[in-house]
Scaffold this motif. Sequence first.
Motif, PDB file in Angstrom:
ATOM      1  N   THR A  99     -32.475 -19.446   6.963  1.00 34.86           N
ATOM      2  CA  THR A  99     -32.764 -18.211   7.716  1.00 34.86           C
ATOM      3  C   THR A  99     -31.700 -17.166   7.405  1.00 34.86           C
ATOM      4  N   GLY A 100     -30.438 -17.591   7.403  1.00 40.63           N
ATOM      5  CA  GLY A 100     -29.329 -16.682   7.071  1.00 40.63           C
ATOM      6  C   GLY A 100     -29.477 -16.101   5.677  1.00 40.63           C
ATOM      7  N   TYR A 101     -29.876 -16.954   4.740  1.00 39.45           N
ATOM      8  CA  TYR A 101     -30.088 -16.507   3.358  1.00 39.45           C
ATOM      9  C   TYR A 101     -31.129 -15.391   3.318  1.00 39.45           C
ATOM     10  N   HIS A 102     -32.247 -15.578   4.021  1.00 33.63           N
ATOM     11  CA  HIS A 102     -33.318 -14.579   4.003  1.00 33.63           C
ATOM     12  C   HIS A 102     -32.904 -13.273   4.690  1.00 33.63           C
ATOM     13  N   ILE A 103     -32.069 -13.373   5.711  1.00 39.16           N
ATOM     14  CA  ILE A 103     -31.597 -12.159   6.396  1.00 39.16           C
ATOM     15  C   ILE A 103     -30.674 -11.361   5.472  1.00 39.16           C
ATOM     16  N   ILE A 104     -29.756 -12.037   4.802  1.00 42.37           N
ATOM     17  CA  ILE A 104     -28.728 -11.366   4.003  1.00 42.37           C
ATOM     18  C   ILE A 104     -29.206 -10.992   2.606  1.00 42.37           C
ATOM     19  N   ASN A 105     -30.144 -11.723   2.050  1.00 42.53           N
ATOM     20  CA  ASN A 105     -30.589 -11.501   0.672  1.00 42.53           C
ATOM     21  C   ASN A 105     -31.526 -10.300   0.569  1.00 42.53           C
ATOM     22  N   SER A 106     -31.041  -9.161   1.031  1.00 40.28           N
ATOM     23  CA  SER A 106     -31.900  -7.978   1.074  1.00 40.28           C
ATOM     24  C   SER A 106     -31.523  -6.929   0.031  1.00 40.28           C
ATOM     25  N   ALA A 107     -30.492  -7.201  -0.764  1.00 41.83           N
ATOM     26  CA  ALA A 107     -30.052  -6.239  -1.776  1.00 41.83           C
ATOM     27  C   ALA A 107     -29.289  -6.976  -2.872  1.00 41.83           C
ATOM     28  N   PRO A 108     -29.338  -6.454  -4.100  1.00 38.72           N
ATOM     29  CA  PRO A 108     -28.665  -7.121  -5.216  1.00 38.72           C
ATOM     30  C   PRO A 108     -27.188  -7.427  -4.958  1.00 38.72           C
ATOM     31  N   GLU A 109     -26.475  -6.524  -4.296  1.00 40.16           N
ATOM     32  CA  GLU A 109     -25.041  -6.747  -4.056  1.00 40.16           C
ATOM     33  C   GLU A 109     -24.769  -7.835  -3.005  1.00 40.16           C
ATOM     34  N   MET A 110     -25.821  -8.275  -2.308  1.00 40.57           N
ATOM     35  CA  MET A 110     -25.653  -9.299  -1.267  1.00 40.57           C
ATOM     36  C   MET A 110     -26.042 -10.700  -1.741  1.00 40.57           C
ATOM     37  N   VAL A 111     -26.536 -10.824  -2.972  1.00 41.45           N
ATOM     38  CA  VAL A 111     -27.059 -12.105  -3.460  1.00 41.45           C
ATOM     39  C   VAL A 111     -25.999 -13.211  -3.424  1.00 41.45           C
ATOM     40  N   GLY A 112     -24.769 -12.920  -3.872  1.00 36.84           N
ATOM     41  CA  GLY A 112     -23.701 -13.930  -3.873  1.00 36.84           C
ATOM     42  C   GLY A 112     -23.383 -14.421  -2.469  1.00 36.84           C
ATOM     43  N   ILE A 113     -23.352 -13.507  -1.520  1.00 30.82           N
ATOM     44  CA  ILE A 113     -23.071 -13.848  -0.116  1.00 30.82           C
ATOM     45  C   ILE A 113     -24.225 -14.682   0.449  1.00 30.82           C
ATOM     46  N   ALA A 114     -25.455 -14.232   0.175  1.00 27.56           N
ATOM     47  CA  ALA A 114     -26.638 -14.952   0.668  1.00 27.56           C
ATOM     48  C   ALA A 114     -26.678 -16.378   0.125  1.00 27.56           C
ATOM     49  N   THR A 115     -26.370 -16.547  -1.153  1.00 25.69           N
ATOM     50  CA  THR A 115     -26.380 -17.875  -1.776  1.00 25.69           C
ATOM     51  C   THR A 115     -25.298 -18.765  -1.173  1.00 25.69           C
ATOM     52  N   ALA A 116     -24.121 -18.196  -0.944  1.00 28.63           N
ATOM     53  CA  ALA A 116     -23.033 -18.971  -0.326  1.00 28.63           C
ATOM     54  C   ALA A 116     -23.408 -19.410   1.083  1.00 28.63           C
ATOM     55  N   ILE A 117     -24.097 -18.546   1.820  1.00 30.20           N
ATOM     56  CA  ILE A 117     -24.570 -18.886   3.170  1.00 30.20           C
ATOM     57  C   ILE A 117     -25.612 -20.004   3.091  1.00 30.20           C
ATOM     58  N   LEU A 118     -26.539 -19.887   2.148  1.00 29.84           N
ATOM     59  CA  LEU A 118     -27.586 -20.898   1.975  1.00 29.84           C
ATOM     60  C   LEU A 118     -26.987 -22.291   1.745  1.00 29.84           C
ATOM     61  N   CYS A 119     -25.886 -22.355   1.015  1.00 32.55           N
ATOM     62  CA  CYS A 119     -25.332 -23.644   0.562  1.00 32.55           C
ATOM     63  C   CYS A 119     -24.134 -24.153   1.365  1.00 32.55           C
ATOM     64  N   HIS A 120     -23.794 -23.514   2.493  1.00 29.09           N
ATOM     65  CA  HIS A 120     -22.550 -23.904   3.166  1.00 29.09           C
ATOM     66  C   HIS A 120     -22.624 -25.246   3.902  1.00 29.09           C
ATOM     67  N   HIS A 121     -23.826 -25.847   3.988  1.00 26.07           N
ATOM     68  CA  HIS A 121     -23.937 -27.203   4.553  1.00 26.07           C
ATOM     69  C   HIS A 121     -24.296 -28.245   3.484  1.00 26.07           C
ATOM     70  N   GLU A 122     -24.172 -27.862   2.224  1.00 26.14           N
ATOM     71  CA  GLU A 122     -24.321 -28.849   1.156  1.00 26.14           C
ATOM     72  C   GLU A 122     -23.070 -29.736   1.171  1.00 26.14           C
ATOM     73  N   ARG A 123     -23.199 -30.933   0.634  1.00 24.45           N
ATOM     74  CA  ARG A 123     -22.078 -31.883   0.610  1.00 24.45           C
ATOM     75  C   ARG A 123     -21.730 -32.247  -0.827  1.00 24.45           C
ATOM     76  N   TRP A 124     -20.473 -32.523  -1.066  1.00 23.28           N
ATOM     77  CA  TRP A 124     -19.974 -32.896  -2.385  1.00 23.28           C
ATOM     78  C   TRP A 124     -20.760 -34.087  -2.964  1.00 23.28           C
ATOM     79  N   ASP A 125     -21.176 -35.026  -2.086  1.00 26.67           N
ATOM     80  CA  ASP A 125     -21.895 -36.224  -2.549  1.00 26.67           C
ATOM     81  C   ASP A 125     -23.409 -36.017  -2.669  1.00 26.67           C
ATOM     82  N   GLY A 126     -23.888 -34.806  -2.411  1.00 25.89           N
ATOM     83  CA  GLY A 126     -25.310 -34.512  -2.563  1.00 25.89           C
ATOM     84  C   GLY A 126     -26.159 -34.815  -1.345  1.00 25.89           C
ATOM     85  N   LYS A 127     -25.532 -35.212  -0.229  1.00 24.76           N
ATOM     86  CA  LYS A 127     -26.305 -35.594   0.959  1.00 24.76           C
ATOM     87  C   LYS A 127     -26.399 -34.478   2.002  1.00 24.76           C
TER      88      LYS A 127
END
Length: 197
Positions: A99-127
Motif C-alpha cells: 500500500t505504501g509503495y502505491h501511495i509513494i510511487n506517483s512520480a519518477p523521482e519517488m521510485v527509489g523511495i517507493a521500492t525501499a518502502i515496498l521491500c522493508h519487510h523482506e528478510r536476508w534469508d528470503g522469508k
Amino acid sequence: MMYKNKLKMKSEVRQNTIQSIMYTLYEKSSVEKIHAERVCYYCMRIAKEMNMKEIELEQLRWTGLLHDIGKVTIDKEILEKKGELTPEEWKIIKKHPETGYHIINSAPEMVGIATAILCHHERWDGKGYPKGLAGEEIPILSRIMAVGASYDTILSERTYKKAKSKSEALKELQNYAGTQFDPQIVSLFVNRVANTL
C-alpha cells in the motif's frame, strides 16, 4: 516557464498529499510518528557510516519517515491492539508495504523511495514479504531500514510488548544477523553506530 511552474505545482501537490496522508496515520496512532522519526535517525547514522552518496541519504531520509505510510488504510483497532493479532489481522498488517509503495510511487523521482518502502519487510534469508527477496536482491535502503526499524521497535513499549534494554536490542539484532538482517549492516550498527547513540 509555464512547464517549470506546472512541474513545481505538481511536486507541491504531491508533497502536500503525502503530508496529509501521514497526518491521518499519526492521528490514528501517535506511536507511528515517534517511530518514524527515530527510525529515520538510526538509518541516517548507519548510512553515514557507510559513506552513502547525498542522493541516497536523501532517499533514505524519506524512506525512514514514510516507511509505514501504508498503515494509513489499517483500522486503529488493529494498529493499537493489545495482545496478539489474529491471522486475518496479520494479513492486513502485511499489506502495508505494498500500500505504501502505491501511495509513494506517483512520480519518477519517488521510485527509489517507493521500492525501499515496498521491500522493508523482506528478510536476508528470503522469508520476508511481500516478494520473498533474499540477500542482496533486497535494495540496500530496505536492508538499512530493516535494522533501524527493528532496533527502534525492540526498544519501544508497545500495546503488545514490553520495551527491552539497549543491550538486549543489540543482542537480538546480532542473533538475527544473516537470517532476518544483512549481517554487515548489523555489524556496522552494533560496532560503530550504537555506542554513539
